[in-house]
Design a protein around this motif. Sequence first.
Motif, mmCIF file in Angstrom:
data_model
loop_
_atom_site.group_PDB
_atom_site.id
_atom_site.type_symbol
_atom_site.label_atom_id
_atom_site.label_comp_id
_atom_site.label_asym_id
_atom_site.label_seq_id
_atom_site.Cartn_x
_atom_site.Cartn_y
_atom_site.Cartn_z
ATOM 1 N N SER A 97 0.820 -1.219 0.000
ATOM 2 C CA SER A 97 0.000 0.000 0.000
ATOM 3 C C SER A 97 0.845 1.257 0.000
ATOM 4 O O SER A 97 0.472 2.250 -0.625
ATOM 5 C CB SER A 97 -0.914 0.020 1.225
ATOM 6 O OG SER A 97 -1.808 -1.048 1.172
ATOM 7 N N PHE A 98 1.984 1.242 0.690
ATOM 8 C CA PHE A 98 2.828 2.431 0.741
ATOM 9 C C PHE A 98 3.335 2.813 -0.651
ATOM 10 O O PHE A 98 3.281 3.978 -1.050
ATOM 11 C CB PHE A 98 4.017 2.206 1.684
ATOM 12 C CG PHE A 98 4.990 3.348 1.696
ATOM 13 C CD1 PHE A 98 4.670 4.537 2.351
ATOM 14 C CD2 PHE A 98 6.205 3.251 1.034
ATOM 15 C CE1 PHE A 98 5.563 5.600 2.343
ATOM 16 C CE2 PHE A 98 7.091 4.303 1.029
ATOM 17 C CZ PHE A 98 6.772 5.488 1.683
ATOM 18 N N LEU A 99 3.812 1.821 -1.413
ATOM 19 C CA LEU A 99 4.293 2.104 -2.763
ATOM 20 C C LEU A 99 3.154 2.533 -3.686
ATOM 21 O O LEU A 99 3.339 3.393 -4.545
ATOM 22 C CB LEU A 99 5.017 0.891 -3.338
ATOM 23 C CG LEU A 99 6.386 0.578 -2.743
ATOM 24 C CD1 LEU A 99 6.956 -0.698 -3.330
ATOM 25 C CD2 LEU A 99 7.339 1.735 -2.959
ATOM 26 N N MET A 100 1.972 1.937 -3.493
ATOM 27 C CA MET A 100 0.835 2.327 -4.326
ATOM 28 C C MET A 100 0.405 3.754 -4.013
ATOM 29 O O MET A 100 0.034 4.512 -4.909
ATOM 30 C CB MET A 100 -0.330 1.358 -4.143
ATOM 31 C CG MET A 100 -1.500 1.628 -5.077
ATOM 32 S SD MET A 100 -1.079 1.603 -6.840
ATOM 33 C CE MET A 100 -0.853 -0.133 -7.123
ATOM 34 N N LYS A 101 0.450 4.138 -2.730
ATOM 35 C CA LYS A 101 0.129 5.520 -2.374
ATOM 36 C C LYS A 101 1.176 6.483 -2.927
ATOM 37 O O LYS A 101 0.844 7.597 -3.338
ATOM 38 C CB LYS A 101 0.023 5.664 -0.855
ATOM 39 C CG LYS A 101 -1.220 5.019 -0.284
ATOM 40 C CD LYS A 101 -1.256 5.125 1.222
ATOM 41 C CE LYS A 101 -2.462 4.394 1.784
ATOM 42 N NZ LYS A 101 -2.480 4.408 3.252
ATOM 43 N N THR A 102 2.427 6.056 -2.956
ATOM 44 C CA THR A 102 3.487 6.868 -3.564
ATOM 45 C C THR A 102 3.218 7.054 -5.045
ATOM 46 O O THR A 102 3.371 8.160 -5.586
ATOM 47 C CB THR A 102 4.861 6.204 -3.349
ATOM 48 O OG1 THR A 102 5.067 5.996 -1.958
ATOM 49 C CG2 THR A 102 5.977 7.048 -3.926
ATOM 50 N N PHE A 103 2.811 5.981 -5.727
ATOM 51 C CA PHE A 103 2.437 6.076 -7.139
ATOM 52 C C PHE A 103 1.268 7.038 -7.325
ATOM 53 O O PHE A 103 1.292 7.893 -8.211
ATOM 54 C CB PHE A 103 2.067 4.685 -7.677
ATOM 55 C CG PHE A 103 1.340 4.717 -8.985
ATOM 56 C CD1 PHE A 103 2.009 5.020 -10.151
ATOM 57 C CD2 PHE A 103 -0.022 4.456 -9.058
ATOM 58 C CE1 PHE A 103 1.340 5.058 -11.362
ATOM 59 C CE2 PHE A 103 -0.692 4.494 -10.252
ATOM 60 C CZ PHE A 103 -0.013 4.793 -11.415
ATOM 61 N N PHE A 104 0.273 6.910 -6.470
ATOM 62 C CA PHE A 104 -0.928 7.736 -6.578
ATOM 63 C C PHE A 104 -0.578 9.219 -6.412
ATOM 64 O O PHE A 104 -0.940 10.054 -7.238
ATOM 65 C CB PHE A 104 -1.938 7.298 -5.513
ATOM 66 C CG PHE A 104 -3.320 7.809 -5.726
ATOM 67 C CD1 PHE A 104 -4.222 7.096 -6.488
ATOM 68 C CD2 PHE A 104 -3.730 9.004 -5.173
ATOM 69 C CE1 PHE A 104 -5.507 7.557 -6.692
ATOM 70 C CE2 PHE A 104 -5.005 9.487 -5.369
ATOM 71 C CZ PHE A 104 -5.901 8.758 -6.136
ATOM 72 N N ARG A 105 0.152 9.524 -5.354
ATOM 73 C CA ARG A 105 0.490 10.935 -5.077
ATOM 74 C C ARG A 105 1.446 11.499 -6.120
ATOM 75 O O ARG A 105 1.300 12.645 -6.540
ATOM 76 C CB ARG A 105 1.074 11.053 -3.682
ATOM 77 C CG ARG A 105 0.043 10.793 -2.609
ATOM 78 C CD ARG A 105 0.628 10.826 -1.225
ATOM 79 N NE ARG A 105 -0.402 10.526 -0.243
ATOM 80 C CZ ARG A 105 -0.249 9.686 0.754
ATOM 81 N NH1 ARG A 105 0.893 9.064 0.934
ATOM 82 N NH2 ARG A 105 -1.247 9.462 1.591
ATOM 83 N N GLY A 106 2.424 10.723 -6.534
ATOM 84 C CA GLY A 106 3.366 11.194 -7.552
ATOM 85 C C GLY A 106 2.699 11.439 -8.891
ATOM 86 O O GLY A 106 3.023 12.410 -9.590
ATOM 87 N N THR A 107 1.750 10.588 -9.237
ATOM 88 C CA THR A 107 1.029 10.768 -10.498
ATOM 89 C C THR A 107 0.132 11.993 -10.432
ATOM 90 O O THR A 107 0.022 12.736 -11.409
ATOM 91 C CB THR A 107 0.205 9.505 -10.822
ATOM 92 O OG1 THR A 107 1.080 8.386 -10.893
ATOM 93 C CG2 THR A 107 -0.525 9.648 -12.135
ATOM 94 N N VAL A 108 -0.500 12.225 -9.298
ATOM 95 C CA VAL A 108 -1.352 13.412 -9.160
ATOM 96 C C VAL A 108 -0.519 14.681 -9.244
ATOM 97 O O VAL A 108 -0.852 15.616 -9.981
ATOM 98 C CB VAL A 108 -2.155 13.363 -7.843
ATOM 99 C CG1 VAL A 108 -2.798 14.696 -7.547
ATOM 100 C CG2 VAL A 108 -3.216 12.277 -7.901
ATOM 101 N N ILE A 109 0.592 14.726 -8.505
ATOM 102 C CA ILE A 109 1.383 15.957 -8.432
ATOM 103 C C ILE A 109 2.167 16.191 -9.719
ATOM 104 O O ILE A 109 2.040 17.244 -10.355
ATOM 105 C CB ILE A 109 2.339 15.910 -7.223
ATOM 106 C CG1 ILE A 109 1.531 15.919 -5.927
ATOM 107 C CG2 ILE A 109 3.312 17.079 -7.257
ATOM 108 C CD1 ILE A 109 2.348 15.621 -4.698
#
Length: 189
Positions: A97-109
Amino acid sequence: MSLPGSQRIAGTDGSDFQHRERIAPHYRISTETKSRLRILIYLHLLLACLVFFQILTYHLPFITTLNIPRPHFWQYVWLITVLPSICGLLSMNRNDSFLMKTFFRGTVIFGLGTILTTIILNLSELFTFKKLKTNHQLEEVEPQTFLGFPLLVLWYIFLIITVQIHAFSLYMANILLHSWHQYKPTKQN
């Protein structure tokens, strides 16, 4: 499975298998969504390779036969999304989940943020281009072209495709995060 020569349980005709061997819905959803997200991330990495190739060929002095347009600042910022994409690929191996949240936030920003800002800031140029084209005054301005196509239109095609890839990727990542957290066992001390 039954062994050869074994007897069937009395009182059943073998059609009572409906309640057995079912895959839990969150596992099925997770598996389907992972394959779709992988395809979207690979498409994103392909687009990133195109942008990287454009930047690289522009900065290499020995390639002068290609008339490569000057890279914009947003392209350098957008290339940072390769790192969150790698996190997204790595997160699917162990449902991290941590890496997926990193993907999510990085893609948004760095992904959607950069692309949408670029679309909004350059929208006036697109309207000016359309106005000149409808008034047949485009030959007077002589817009920048790449392989005979107007560069501004090619960039907007690229930007719209990229927005769709990022939006679908975020949707799939959200589904995976909900699927992974729905049945997470709680720690008991």
